[in-house]
Design an enzyme around this catalytic site. Structure first.
Site: not given
Ligand SMILES: NC(=O)c1ccc[n+]([C@@H]2O[C@H](COP(=O)([O-])OP(=O)(O)OC[C@H]3O[C@@H](n4cnc5c(N)ncnc54)[C@H](OP(=O)(O)O)[C@@H]3O)[C@@H](O)[C@H]2O)c1
Length: 312
Positions: A275, A227
């Site tokens: 994006h 993000r």
């Molecule tokens: N560019 C694109 O096209 C696209 C598409 C889809 C998603 N995204 C982005 O990718 C992000 C991640 O997706 P996901 O499905 O992998 O999400 P997720 O499964 O919720 O994973 C988020 C990860 O970030 C960690 N995290 C969150 N807050 C943190 C903090 N303050 N300090 C350290 N680690 C932290 C979490 O740790 P814990 O597990 O320990 O809580 C988890 O490992 C989405 O939120 C979105 O913003 C981008």
């Protein structure tokens, strides 16, 4: 019969209607798909996207859940009209897209592909241009969730030295997993290629700033498909200009679409992608939606329920 409201952009309806119809039938759910402005009082589930027409949930008094088509939830999680459970999208299509975007851009940096693309001039530049093997390259992934975890494991499978960092401690085969403030410093200090796959929350905002960018090895490459809020843009531009950061490939921004006058567009050390790293694919997403409706109806724990206090 359940009523499922499709509240994404209408342009997406032709792809989602057959996908949802098939997935709901396969899950054994008797449901009618409707579009806004269907009577809100009749709706059982809302298939939602931040770009869709429904952003006020007040009238949806009967809705049992809001099922987001996006992985990121920052645009809905603080919505004061949202009283229903919120589920985000985790699906195989999103995961594969993210893995392929990250792997492609990591290999591009690792193999110095941009250098050769811009030096097709008849000069044989072998000396000093043999890339190291992946096993001699350190890659760090911030965020080890559904997407970051898959990226880290794929990069490890290619032989890279992979370190991952997350809020809570993880264990992933082939990946050195760190957490906490000390873990972040240790991870950044070894990140020749840094991949940020964190969600947008108050805690992650400006995680990459003047101080943390200075921890990276000189000339490090940043890939941000997470993000836009993760990076202090002015600090990144200054670090690029100073040579502290060698290149940044950015897929996400604080303002999207990225305004034409934004300095990232013209910067020689920045690649902007619009994006597109990971898109929700109707067929696989529809199966997740249908499975969640089945779970809600059966009183089972839903998939990918958002923790609204954490913001993701
Ligand atoms: N560019 C694109 O096209 C696209 C598409 C889809 C998603 N995204 C982005 O990718 C992000 C991640 O997706 P996901 O499905 O992998 O999400 P997720 O499964 O919720 O994973 C988020 C990860 O970030 C960690 N995290 C969150 N807050 C943190 C903090 N303050 N300090 C350290 N680690 C932290 C979490 O740790 P814990 O597990 O320990 O809580 C988890 O490992 C989405 O939120 C979105 O913003 C981008």
């Amino acid at each position: 019969m359940l009523t499922v409201l499709f509240a994404d952009r209408i342009e997406n309806w032709p792809a989602y209607e057959p996908a949802l119809t098939t997935a709901l039938a396969e899950a054994g759910i008797d449901a009618k798909l409707v579009l806004p402005p269907a009577d809100p009082a009749t709706v059982d589930y809302i298939v939602y996207s931040p770009r869709g027409p429904v952003q006020d949930f007040t009238a949806y008094t009967r809705a049992k859940a809001v099922l987001n088509l996006w992985a990121g939830v920052e645009r809905v999680v603080g919505n004061p009209t949202l009283t229903q459970p919120l589920c985000r999208m985790v699906d195989e299509g999103l995961e594969r897209g993210m893995v392929e975007w990250v792997t492609g851009h990591a290999l591009r940096a690792h193999l110095n592909i941009d250098f050769f693309l811009s030096h097709q001039d008849g000069v044989w530049r072998q000396e000093g241009n043999v890339p190291p093997l992946a096993r001699d390259r350190s890659v760090v992934v911030l965020g080890l969730g559904a997407l970051g975890g898959a990226c880290a494991q794929t990069l490890a499978g290619l032989g890279f030295q992979v370190t991952g960092w997350s809020r809570t401690q993880k264990t992933l085969p082939g990946v050195t997993c760190l957490s906490g403030a000390e873990g972040l410093r240790a991870a950044l200090s070894r990140a020749e290629i840094l991949v940020t796959v964190l969600p947008n929350t108050p805690e992650t905002t400006d995680l990459l700033n003047t101080e943390t960018l200075a921890l990276l090895p000189k000339g490090a490459v940043i890939l941000n498909p997470g993000r836009g809020n993760l990076i202090d843009d002015d600090a990144l531009l200054a670090a690029l200009d100073a040579g502290q950061i060698g290149h940044a490939t950015l897929d996400v921004f604080r303002v999207e679409p990225l305004p034409p006058e934004h300095p990232y567009w013209a910067h020689p050390k920045v690649t902007v992608t619009p994006h597109i790293a990971a898109e929700t694919r109707p067929a696989s997403a529809a199966r997740v939606i249908a499975e969640n409706i089945r779970r809600f109806e059966a009183g089972e724990v839903p998939l990918h329920l958002v923790d609204r206090s954490r913001g993701y």
